[in-house]
Design an enzyme around this catalytic site. Structure first.
Site, PDB file in Angstrom:
ATOM      1  N   GLU A  95       0.801  -1.223   0.000  1.00  0.00           N
ATOM      2  CA  GLU A  95       0.000   0.000   0.000  1.00  0.00           C
ATOM      3  C   GLU A  95       0.836   1.276   0.000  1.00  0.00           C
ATOM      4  OE1 GLU A  95      -1.590   0.721   4.419  1.00  0.00           O
ATOM      5  OE2 GLU A  95      -2.023  -1.291   3.669  1.00  0.00           O
ATOM      6  N   GLN A  96       2.057   1.217   0.492  1.00  0.00           N
ATOM      7  CA  GLN A  96       2.897   2.413   0.458  1.00  0.00           C
ATOM      8  C   GLN A  96       3.336   2.739  -0.961  1.00  0.00           C
ATOM      9  OE1 GLN A  96       3.080   0.012   2.675  1.00  0.00           O
ATOM     10  NE2 GLN A  96       2.757   1.030   4.645  1.00  0.00           N
TER      11      GLN A  96
END
Length: 523
Positions: free
Chosen positions: A328-329
């Protein structure tokens, strides 16, 4: 004219009642010096007061980068909307922000990270808020907590159930930011920002745009400044016309415990032999069984906990590049890192801004998700976001709700019981002593994942434990694979209080999962 500013000069321009959006992911990309200056200004002046902060991912951690804890002060902070909060070991003191949450001193909300980014995009374009199905039938839904973490938040709802086009949706009205605090590596005198030493872009661009289109102030923290015109246009991730002030912190860490690692920012590639393998033990056995769901060419999302070991399993098997990982980063491909560097990857193929990564996740563009569970109930619901006794042991939902909302296949991993003593041999697994408490419960404390909605959508859901593989069926939780050495009646049915049943045609889990060496996985 240079936009260079001291931290104190920058935060002096933040007004009472401002909505402040902060770009960070725990220690990764955290503008810690600016947040520290903001907390110091309040202690000295009593201003600014009554701030709302928007944190798509957590700002700071519990291991040396304080982040939001700098501003966790009565009077300064009034409301927080965050995808996640600082979390850590039970051996550490509770962070100040968590004290404010549990003592109901601020209105605190846990909003899925992807929805947080969606909120910025909609506020930036002056559209009427976020309309989404992400979070339906979970704690995000007003039929449950509506994202509220305490009574003060519950009294001031931020999400509603609405009917649109004959369907049920969740609507998040706009909350427009007045101030954006973000971080990059280099700024030129015009405020153009590059991220060459960062482990992710996160959502700084979208947060800056949302602030600018609403007439706000954008503060960028960087480690260095260069002359105007010296940055390649293709390298600029946030253009200078969006940036008002630049604060320099030459000592900013790349991420927690990591001053700088060029492999995290993609400036070098590490030999595959330089990565450590997963330590042999129960959690590795669980990760190995999860890995058996993979095939070459797949793209998979990866979460924290036991699931984070799956790439190391493929590495040990000699196929580290068989699967493309998406986190997700923003990293895509390569080797996702563990421990303090979780959220980063080495040898990545690309770094995608988090808001775009979440569009991909919400639309279920990947083949499957590997996530962990804290507890599972009879309806297949999963809790990873709330632990009432020690809330700071979990960060909240983060991107978990966005990822699982429409995923075609989800593999949850975790121990069957917490604290059980088990013995591994080459011929099986024996439960030497039962756990302290069950992880298969009647009703989870917090519904981060809805089993009912998963069945409605036809999602394939597995729960992989050291004792068995459980599948979510119309009949509930059914163990379809049993680890050799396990007594199904005692170690599964009785240990779960009858909440997990055993399929009549249940098969043995492969003994190769227990091997000291590679298990022989082939893509």
């Amino acid at each position: 004219m240079s936009k260079l500013s001291s931290p104190a000069e920058a935060v002096a321009r933040i007004k009472d009642g401002a909505v402040v959006t902060v770009s960070s992911s725990s220690a990764l990309g955290c503008p810690d010096l600016v947040l520290k200056a903001l907390g110091e200004r309040f202690r000295a002046e009593g201003h600014p007061r009554g701030l709302t902060t928007l944190n798509p991912i957590a700002a700071g951690d519990m291991y040396g980068v304080k982040g939001i804890d700098w501003i966790a002060q009565d009077g300064l902070l009034a409301r927080v909307l965050a995808g996640s909060y600082p979390s850590g070991s039970s051996n550490l003191p509770m962070p100040e922000i968590w004290k404010m949450v549990v003592e109901d001193r601020i209105a605190a909300y846990n909003v899925p990270s992807g929805i947080m980014f969606d909120m910025h995009r909609e506020a930036a374009a002056r559209r009427p808020g976020v309309l989404t199905k992400v979070g339906l039938q979970t704690f995000v839904d007003p039929i449950r907590e509506g994202c509220a973490m305490n009574a003060r938040a519950a009294a001031a709802p931020i999400v509603a159930r609405v009917e649109f086009g004959g369907e049920t949706w969740l609507h998040f009205p706009n909350i427009a930011p007045d101030v954006c605090i973000l971080r990059a590596t280099t700024a030129d005198e015009r405020g153009n920002l590059t991220y060459e030493h960062e482990g992710a872009y996160l959502g700084g661009l979208e947060q800056a745009i949302a602030t600018r289109t609403n007439g706000g102030l954008v503060i960028a923290q960087v480690s260095r400044m260069t002359a105007k015109g010296s940055l390649r246009p293709h390298d600029v991730r946030v253009p200078g016309h969006l940036v008002d002030l630049v604060v320099i912190d030459p000592d900013q860490k790349q991420t927690c415990e990591t001053p700088y690692d060029p492999a995290i920012s993609g400036q070098i590639l590490r030999p595959w032999s330089s990565f450590s393998l997963a330590e042999h033990g129960v959690e590795k056995v669980i990760a190995r069984r999860a890995a058996l769901e993979l095939r070459a060419g797949m793209t998979a999302n990866l979460g924290f906990g036991i699931s984070a070991m799956v790439p190391r399993v493929l590495l040990e098997e000699g196929h580290p590049e068989a699967v493309t990982w998406a986190i997700e980063q923003g990293a895509v491909g390569g080797m996702p890192l563990t421990g303090f560097a979780f959220g980063c990857a080495s040898n990545a193929d690309a770094y995608v801004p988090s808001p775009q990564q979440f569009i991909y996740f919400q639309g279920a563009g990947f083949d499957m998700a590997f996530l962990s569970f804290m507890e599972v109930d009879v309806d297949g619901n999963v809790n990873v976001s709330k632990l009432g006794k020690k809330p700071y042991l979990t960060a909240g939902c983060g991107g978990f709700v966005d990822i699982t909302a429409h995923a075609r296949k989800i593999v949850f991993s975790g121990w069957f019981e917490a604290g059980a003593q088990v013995e591994l041999t080459s011929t099986g697994l024996r439960v030497a002593a039962p756990g302290k408490f069950a992880k298969m419960v009647q009703a989870v404390e917090h519904v981060t994942f809805s089993g009912a909605r998963a069945r409605e959508q036809g999602q394939e859901v597995l729960y992989v434990t050291e004792r068995c593989v459980i599948r979510l069926t119309e009949a509930g939780l059914v163990a379809t694979e049993i680890m050799p050495g396990i007594d199904p009646a005692r170690d599964i049915v009785a240990a779960s209080g009858g909440r997990v049943t055993v399929a009549e045609n249940a098969t043995p889990m492969p003994l190769s999962l227990l091997s000291e060496g590679p298990m022989g996985w082939q893509p």
